[in-house]
Structures are given as C-alpha cells and as structure tokens.
Design a protein around this motif. Structure first.
Motif, PDB file in Angstrom:
ATOM      1  N   SER A 162     -10.024  -8.818  11.412  1.00 56.54           N
ATOM      2  CA  SER A 162     -10.965  -9.676  12.146  1.00 56.54           C
ATOM      3  C   SER A 162     -10.484 -11.117  12.212  1.00 56.54           C
ATOM      4  O   SER A 162     -10.759 -11.814  13.182  1.00 56.54           O
ATOM      5  N   ARG A 163      -9.756 -11.569  11.213  1.00 55.93           N
ATOM      6  CA  ARG A 163      -9.262 -12.956  11.277  1.00 55.93           C
ATOM      7  C   ARG A 163      -8.249 -13.141  12.415  1.00 55.93           C
ATOM      8  O   ARG A 163      -8.275 -14.139  13.121  1.00 55.93           O
ATOM      9  N   SER A 211     -10.687  -4.581   7.429  1.00 58.17           N
ATOM     10  CA  SER A 211     -11.466  -5.181   8.521  1.00 58.17           C
ATOM     11  C   SER A 211     -11.511  -6.702   8.402  1.00 58.17           C
ATOM     12  O   SER A 211     -11.466  -7.415   9.407  1.00 58.17           O
ATOM     13  N   GLU A 212     -11.573  -7.203   7.186  1.00 61.95           N
ATOM     14  CA  GLU A 212     -11.558  -8.652   6.954  1.00 61.95           C
ATOM     15  C   GLU A 212     -10.287  -9.286   7.540  1.00 61.95           C
ATOM     16  O   GLU A 212     -10.342 -10.309   8.221  1.00 61.95           O
ATOM     17  N   LEU A 246      -9.880  -4.455   2.327  1.00 63.49           N
ATOM     18  CA  LEU A 246      -9.784  -5.710   3.077  1.00 63.49           C
ATOM     19  C   LEU A 246      -9.249  -5.535   4.502  1.00 63.49           C
ATOM     20  O   LEU A 246      -8.921  -6.519   5.169  1.00 63.49           O
ATOM     21  N   LEU A 301      -8.297 -14.548  -0.656  1.00 57.54           N
ATOM     22  CA  LEU A 301      -8.469 -13.153  -1.077  1.00 57.54           C
ATOM     23  C   LEU A 301      -7.476 -12.644  -2.118  1.00 57.54           C
ATOM     24  O   LEU A 301      -7.562 -11.491  -2.520  1.00 57.54           O
TER      25      LEU A 301
END
Ligand code: RTP
Length: 155
Positions: free
Chosen positions: A30-31, A26-27, A24, A112
C-alpha cells in the motif's frame, strides 16, 4: 504527454521472508501504491539457496553472505516489479536505509524493522541492478502492460 510503457522506469522490490511472516505484505504494497507507483508484476516464491546466491552475487565476499542467502531462501518472498517515474531512487527512499536503526521514521524499515539482518524488504539500487534483478526473478511476459484511465503519476 504519454510515456511509452516500455520506456517507463521499473524496479525490483521483494518482501523478504520476515516481512511476509510478520504479515506486512499489504502494509508495504500500500505504501508503493498510495505513492502513485504502478504494480506490473507480483508473485509468491520460495527461492532456492542457489537462487538467493545469484540474487545477492555482488555480496559474495561479505561475511554475512551465507546467512543472508539462507535467510532469503527460508520461506515465501513476495517478488514485485513496480513502475513509474523515478521509481528506482524513490523506492529506495520509501524503503529507508539498509540498517533499520539508521532508517528515518516514515520509511518502511524505519517504521517496521529493528535489525539489519531482518530488514523485511529489498529494492534495486540502480538502473542496471533493476534490469538484472527483474530479469532474474521474472519472465518478460510476466510484466503486464496496461494503462490507467486516471493517472497519479502512474504510467
Ligand atoms: P537490499 O539490497 O536488501 O535492499 O539492501 P541494501 O542494498 O540496502 O543493502 P546491501 O548492502 O546490498 O545488503 C543486502 C542485504 O544484506 C543484509 N545485510 N546484513 N551486517 C550485516 O549483517 C548485513 N549487512 C547487510 C541486509 O538484509 C541487506 O538488506
């Protein structure tokens, strides 16, 4: 007007071993990035148990302290410093409530994570903690000072 980089608010954000193991990174990055905050330091580190105890020293009387420190030191953590106006408070908003069951959909933990002991991310809860945690995890020279030409609220 130009905000001086040294005065710009910074917060410490860590992706815990469960977030890293689940792919997780990059997820989560990126946020924060798409919001318009600026990444000024990032590293992969496996903290020792002693280091985890230092990081969570405020919680040493809590029954879950030992398990929490074992967990934080169980694998790679992504340690980061994010900068921007209101980043400490808004970073907590992006993260969501401590217990993922109480985190709103749309937040990192709400979208998540499922249980409090595996809530994938940490964020400083105030200006003093932010300063202490940044100092614990990073050396001053690790924090980069640069300016974007095009700003989106970034410093
Ligand atoms: P964090 O510092 O990690 O962002 O979390 P927080 O401020 O939202 O929550 P805090 O109360 O400071 O707790 C730190 C971390 O301890 C774990 N925890 N486990 N009942 C439990 O088993 C329990 N309660 C808290 C969570 O991983 C929490 O993020």
């Amino acid at each position: 007007q130009e905000a001086h980089a040294a005065q710009m608010e910074q917060t410490f954000i860590a992706i815990k071993p469960d977030g890293v193991q689940r792919g997780l990174i990059s997820e989560i990055v990126s946020r924060f990035e798409r919001k318009g905050f600026k990444l000024v330091a990032i590293k992969v580190v496996v903290p020792s148990k002693e280091f985890a105890q230092k990081h969570y020293h405020d919680l040493k009387e809590r029954p879950f302290f030992n398990g929490l420190c074992d967990f934080l030191s169980s694998g790679p953590v992504i340690a980061m410093v994010w900068e921007g106006e209101g980043v400490i408070k808004y970073g907590r908003k992006l993260i969501g409530a401590t217990d993922p069951q109480k985190s709103e959909p749309g937040t990192i933990r709400g979208d998540l994570a499922v249980v409090v002991g595996r809530n994938i991310i940490h964020g400083s809860d105030g200006p003093e903690t932010a300063k202490d945690e940044i100092n614990l995890w990073f050396k001053p020279e690790d924090l980069h000072q640069f300016r974007y030409l095009i700003k989106s609220g970034m410093s």
